[in-house]
Scaffold this active site. Structure first.
Site: not given
Ligand code: FPP
Length: 248
Positions: A22, A39, A133
């Site tokens: 997150d 992302h 893994l």
């Molecule tokens: C949460 O941060 C993150 C996500 C919903 C997406 C996580 C995805 C990745 C780390 C990329 C890797 C992906 C794959 C498909 C392998 P947020 O956007 O909720 O952050 P915020 O709470 O600060 O808005």
């Protein structure tokens, strides 16, 4: 930077680590960048964390990449996250396969574009015999959806109510055959479960850090594992030391 060794006896190393990645959006916002840049940075970090997981000797890693609730984000962000999954498979699959990583998908595939579904299934098939893994990618995953799917399948299979046990339910989850997570890491400081592995997390230990996911580095990962190693896991009982002392 000197190489950091992991200061944990083998029996205190978690077998299964699960991560709620997150804070990508806030990471981007704090730099004046669009959310998708967060992302992207998060994806780069995921590469590093997968490497570190192999290096630390953790056997199972589950990552929360897209939840059943994430469809409610702006369409361009949803599209971007779909694209990231596709791009990660295109770019990283060969190396992951070579490194002995088995990819598994947990979640509902049906809502993804047919070409992306096929790409995921092909990646799972290609890597199915790897065992260095096991990497579970939770994509279009929701813990409640998983339990609903399990109940539907249990009923379809005509299982008698009296035969429904903890172990049977576990076998009907997307994570069948995978041990429950020992440690769940949540970055960016939120204190909630967010529909992640709600059945499997019954006795998991949590490590919550204010660090945004793109900044969660190997050093902090090591700290999370070392913190876990200090925990006294009692599973609702008393600690074994205390028990032995009271029976001495
Ligand atoms: C949460 O941060 C993150 C996500 C919903 C997406 C996580 C995805 C990745 C780390 C990329 C890797 C992906 C794959 C498909 C392998 P947020 O956007 O909720 O952050 P915020 O709470 O600060 O808005």
């Amino acid at each position: 930077m000197p190489e950091m060794s992991l200061n944990i006896p083998a029996d205190k190393l978690p077998q299964h680590v699960a991560i709620i990645m997150d804070g990508n959006g806030r990471w981007a916002l704090s730099r004046g960048l669009p959310r998708l840049a967060g992302h992207k940075a998060g994806t780069e970090n995921l590469r590093r964390v997968i490497r570190a997981t192999v290096e630390f000797g953790v056997k199972y890693l589950t990552i929360y990449a897209f939840s059943t609730e994430n469809w409610g984000r702006p369409p361009e962000e949803v599209k971007g996250l779909m694209y990231i999954l596709e791009d990660v498979i295109d770019r990283e699959l060969a190396e992951l396969h070579q490194e002995g990583v088995q990819l598994r998908h947990i979640g509902r595939l049906e809502r993804l574009a047919p070409a992306l579904q096929e790409k995921v299934l092909d990646a799972v098939e290609l890597t199915k015999d790897n065992d260095r893994l096991i990497l579970n990618v939770a994509f279009n995953y929701g813990g409640r959806a998983e339990i609903v799917d399990a109940i539907q399948n249990i009923m379809k299979d005509g299982i008698a109510p009296g035969d429904v046990t903890d172990a049977l339910v576990s076998r009907y989850l997307y994570t069948a055959g995978v041990p429950d997570p020992d440690l769940i890491i949540r970055t960016s400081g939120e204190l909630r479960v967010s529909n992640f592995l709600i059945w499997q997390a019954a006795y998991s230990e949590w490590y919550v850090t204010p660090t945004y996911w793109p900044d969660f580095d190997k050093e902090e990962y090591r700290r999370a594992l070392e913190t876990f190693a200090q925990r006294d896991r009692r599973y609702g009982k008393v600690s074994s030391n205390e028990y032995e002392a009271s029976n001495a």
